[in-house]
Structures are given as C-alpha cells and as structure tokens.
Design a protein around this motif. Structure first.
Motif, PDB file in Angstrom:
ATOM      1  N   LEU A   1     134.860  -5.248  43.870  1.00 49.97           N
ATOM      2  CA  LEU A   1     134.587  -3.816  43.966  1.00 49.97           C
ATOM      3  C   LEU A   1     134.526  -3.140  42.591  1.00 49.97           C
ATOM      4  N   LYS A   2     134.673  -3.941  41.535  1.00 52.49           N
ATOM      5  CA  LYS A   2     134.503  -3.392  40.190  1.00 52.49           C
ATOM      6  C   LYS A   2     133.038  -3.006  39.970  1.00 52.49           C
ATOM      7  N   LYS A   3     132.836  -2.079  39.048  1.00 52.45           N
ATOM      8  CA  LYS A   3     131.464  -1.660  38.744  1.00 52.45           C
ATOM      9  C   LYS A   3     130.667  -2.808  38.164  1.00 52.45           C
ATOM     10  N   ARG A   4     131.270  -3.562  37.269  1.00 44.72           N
ATOM     11  CA  ARG A   4     130.641  -4.728  36.660  1.00 44.72           C
ATOM     12  C   ARG A   4     131.571  -5.927  36.793  1.00 44.72           C
ATOM     13  N   ILE A   5     131.004  -7.093  37.049  1.00 46.09           N
ATOM     14  CA  ILE A   5     131.823  -8.288  37.241  1.00 46.09           C
ATOM     15  C   ILE A   5     131.492  -9.335  36.184  1.00 46.09           C
ATOM     16  N   ASN A   6     132.503 -10.117  35.828  1.00 44.69           N
ATOM     17  CA  ASN A   6     132.334 -11.189  34.852  1.00 44.69           C
ATOM     18  C   ASN A   6     131.729 -12.430  35.506  1.00 44.69           C
ATOM     19  N   ALA A   7     131.471 -13.430  34.691  1.00 43.87           N
ATOM     20  CA  ALA A   7     130.823 -14.647  35.184  1.00 43.87           C
ATOM     21  C   ALA A   7     131.721 -15.448  36.111  1.00 43.87           C
ATOM     22  N   ARG A   8     133.030 -15.423  35.880  1.00 44.72           N
ATOM     23  CA  ARG A   8     133.950 -16.227  36.694  1.00 44.72           C
ATOM     24  C   ARG A   8     135.367 -15.674  36.595  1.00 44.72           C
ATOM     25  N   TYR A   9     136.133 -15.970  37.648  1.00 42.68           N
ATOM     26  CA  TYR A   9     137.521 -15.504  37.709  1.00 42.68           C
ATOM     27  C   TYR A   9     138.401 -16.592  38.314  1.00 42.68           C
ATOM     28  N   LYS A  10     139.518 -16.901  37.675  1.00 40.82           N
ATOM     29  CA  LYS A  10     140.528 -17.756  38.290  1.00 40.82           C
ATOM     30  C   LYS A  10     141.432 -16.872  39.144  1.00 40.82           C
ATOM     31  N   VAL A  11     141.759 -17.334  40.339  1.00 43.51           N
ATOM     32  CA  VAL A  11     142.586 -16.561  41.270  1.00 43.51           C
ATOM     33  C   VAL A  11     143.670 -17.471  41.842  1.00 43.51           C
ATOM     34  N   THR A  12     144.910 -17.041  41.769  1.00 45.89           N
ATOM     35  CA  THR A  12     146.079 -17.778  42.283  1.00 45.89           C
ATOM     36  C   THR A  12     146.054 -19.247  41.854  1.00 45.89           C
ATOM     37  N   VAL A  13     145.788 -19.473  40.598  1.00 41.37           N
ATOM     38  CA  VAL A  13     145.750 -20.838  40.062  1.00 41.37           C
ATOM     39  C   VAL A  13     147.079 -21.145  39.373  1.00 41.37           C
ATOM     40  N   PRO A  14     147.753 -22.253  39.733  1.00 39.91           N
ATOM     41  CA  PRO A  14     148.990 -22.622  39.034  1.00 39.91           C
ATOM     42  C   PRO A  14     148.756 -22.751  37.538  1.00 39.91           C
ATOM     43  N   PHE A  15     149.762 -22.402  36.769  1.00 40.80           N
ATOM     44  CA  PHE A  15     149.621 -22.367  35.311  1.00 40.80           C
ATOM     45  C   PHE A  15     149.127 -23.697  34.747  1.00 40.80           C
ATOM     46  N   ILE A  16     149.688 -24.801  35.230  1.00 36.38           N
ATOM     47  CA  ILE A  16     149.312 -26.105  34.672  1.00 36.38           C
ATOM     48  C   ILE A  16     147.848 -26.419  34.942  1.00 36.38           C
ATOM     49  N   TYR A  17     147.330 -26.048  36.141  1.00 37.01           N
ATOM     50  CA  TYR A  17     145.925 -26.277  36.448  1.00 37.01           C
ATOM     51  C   TYR A  17     145.035 -25.434  35.541  1.00 37.01           C
ATOM     52  N   SER A  18     145.466 -24.215  35.309  1.00 39.40           N
ATOM     53  CA  SER A  18     144.703 -23.341  34.421  1.00 39.40           C
ATOM     54  C   SER A  18     144.649 -23.928  33.014  1.00 39.40           C
ATOM     55  N   MET A  19     145.766 -24.479  32.559  1.00 38.00           N
ATOM     56  CA  MET A  19     145.814 -25.080  31.233  1.00 38.00           C
ATOM     57  C   MET A  19     144.918 -26.314  31.145  1.00 38.00           C
ATOM     58  N   VAL A  20     144.897 -27.109  32.207  1.00 37.15           N
ATOM     59  CA  VAL A  20     144.100 -28.337  32.209  1.00 37.15           C
ATOM     60  C   VAL A  20     142.625 -28.050  31.943  1.00 37.15           C
ATOM     61  N   THR A  21     142.151 -26.907  32.396  1.00 37.85           N
ATOM     62  CA  THR A  21     140.732 -26.579  32.204  1.00 37.85           C
ATOM     63  C   THR A  21     140.382 -26.408  30.729  1.00 37.85           C
TER      64      THR A  21
END
Length: 266
Positions: free
Chosen positions: A232-252
């Motif tokens: 619902l934002k006026k402009r959206i980014n290319a991608r968003y991580k949502v409810t991702v565990p910290f370690i999985y986010s780091m692995v990327t």
C-alpha cells in the motif's frame, strides 16, 4: 465503490493469501479472493470470492472478466498461489516438478498476461509476487522448489523493466518459513520419496525432517501485515524480505564458498 483499491489475490485458501485478504479488506480495500476450490473461502472476509486455477487460461480469463465487469479495474495483483516439493534431483518425479512449475512460475506469467492489459488502460498498477527466501540460495533436496522461486525473482525484475513506462510496478516478497499448511502439503507431495530408507539420499531426507520439526516458523498474520504495509506504499522497492530468520538473511550475503559450507553443515 468510490476510489477503493481493487486487489486480486491468488491462492487464498490458506496461509499468507488468506491472511492478506482479511487484513486488506479491513483496511478498506476491495479484495477479490480466489482459490481453486471456492468453498475454502466461505468464511473469509472479501468483497468477491471466485474460483481460479492459475494454470488454466480459461479459468483466468473468466475470473478477470468478472472482476472488471464488477469493479472496472484491478489496481494490485498478488500472485500468491504456490506449493513445494522435496527430493534429490536424481530421484524427484519430473512430471511432479513440472506441475509445481506450472503453478509457481507459469501461473504468474498467465496472470500477468491477463491482468497487465487492464492495468495499462489505467496506466497504473502493482504486481506483487510472493517468492521465498529459498529463491535466494539453494538447499539440498529442495532444488526444484528453489529453482521455481529463483525464477520468480527474475520474472519480477523483468516486469519492472518492461512495465515502468506504463507506471506499473512490480516487487517480489521473500518470506521465511511460516506456520501454515505449506509443510503439510509438502509432506503430502513428497512423503513417499523422502520416507524411502533405501535411498542413497536418505541421510538428507532424515536430516531435513528433523530440522523442519524444530525449525522456528513465523506467524502468517505477522507476514501478511508486513506485506500489506508494503504493497500500500506509494512506491515499492524491487524486493522485500519478510519474517526471515536472521541467519537466513545473513546467508544471502555470504560468498558462494561460505554459503555452501553453511548448507553442507546444516
């Protein structure tokens, strides 16, 4: 209808899709909830509930025609329908993998081809593709599902490049594991293969089963709330991580050798 935002969501019978319907409906959006079996939507808060199979173009065009006839536009398309298979690439049933790709990948293309012409008429719109953190790095015995979600990343980026001149935006949402029927469906689809103790990959299958049983899984309501705020934002980014565990986010962000080392140890 005033100027309410019309949102069409696929795969609303369970999980994120179902929660998104309720949240967006109560935020004042005109929500069109869809599922292959419309009976699963009986108790869902939505403006319109329709049967939709994203692998069948006749079903898609019938649904789009009903939406346009009633609401005259589609502002946001949320491609949420999808499911998973598990199995080593050597052993997985190719026809089952093709069926998964039909939903997870070609289903998105089918929906885009049906909805974008309507968005172009208004010269605005948003396409929200529900991917997965599994679309950011590969995992053993999860290769076909990861491949389908890698494809979602590419489709979303391509749409941003092709549609920007029409003021149509695209993004991919990359959720982590959640408490939904997702893993139950996975077991239904892959249980026989992964339960084969004679398989040379049985150590992977046993390890995966053990890991999933203790894996931390997020509340789909939390994920849906975050996604609703994003779209619902006026402009959206290319991608968003949502409810991702910290370690999985780091692995990327790991270099290839370190990411592979981590996945082998896991």
């Amino acid at each position: 209808m005033k100027d309410e935002i019309v949102v069409l969501i696929t795969g609303c019978s369970t999980g994120i899709g179902r929660e998104l319907c309720s949240i967006l409906f109560h935020k004042g959006c005109t929500v069109v909830a869809t599922a292959r079996n419309v009976e699963t939507l009986k108790d869902l808060s939505a403006s319109l509930k329709l049967s939709l199979n994203v692998t069948q173009k006749e079903s898609i065009h019938r649904t789009i025609n009903q939406v346009i006839s009633k609401f005259h536009k589609i502002d946001i398309l949320i491609n949420n329908a999808g499911y998973s298979l598990r199995g080593a690439l050597e052993e997985i049933d190719v026809n089952s993998a093709k069926s998964m790709f039909d939903v997870n990948v070609f289903g998105i293309i089918n929906m885009v081809q049906a909805v974008v012409p309507e968005m172009r008429k208004k010269r605005c719109g948003k396409i929200i593709n529900i991917g997965s953190i599994s679309g950011k790095f590969a995992q053993p015995i999860n290769g076909t599902y990861c491949a389908s979600k890698f494809a979602v990343e590419a489709l979303s980026d391509t749409l941003r490049l092709e549609l920007h001149s029409y003021n149509i935006e695209s993004t991919v949402i990359e959720p982590g594991p959640m408490k939904t029927n997702f893993f139950n469906t996975l077991v239904d689809n892959s249980g026989d293969l992964m339960g084969n103790s004679q398989s040379c990959y049985s150590h992977f299958y046993k390890s995966d089963d053990k890991y999933r049983k203790k894996q931390k899984q997020a509340d789909p309501k939390e994920a849906a709330q975050a996604i609703s705020n994003i779209i619902l934002k006026k402009r959206i980014n290319a991608r968003y991580k949502v409810t991702v565990p910290f370690i999985y986010s780091m692995v990327t962000y790991f270099p290839d050798f370190l990411r592979e080392y981590f996945m082998k140890k896991r």
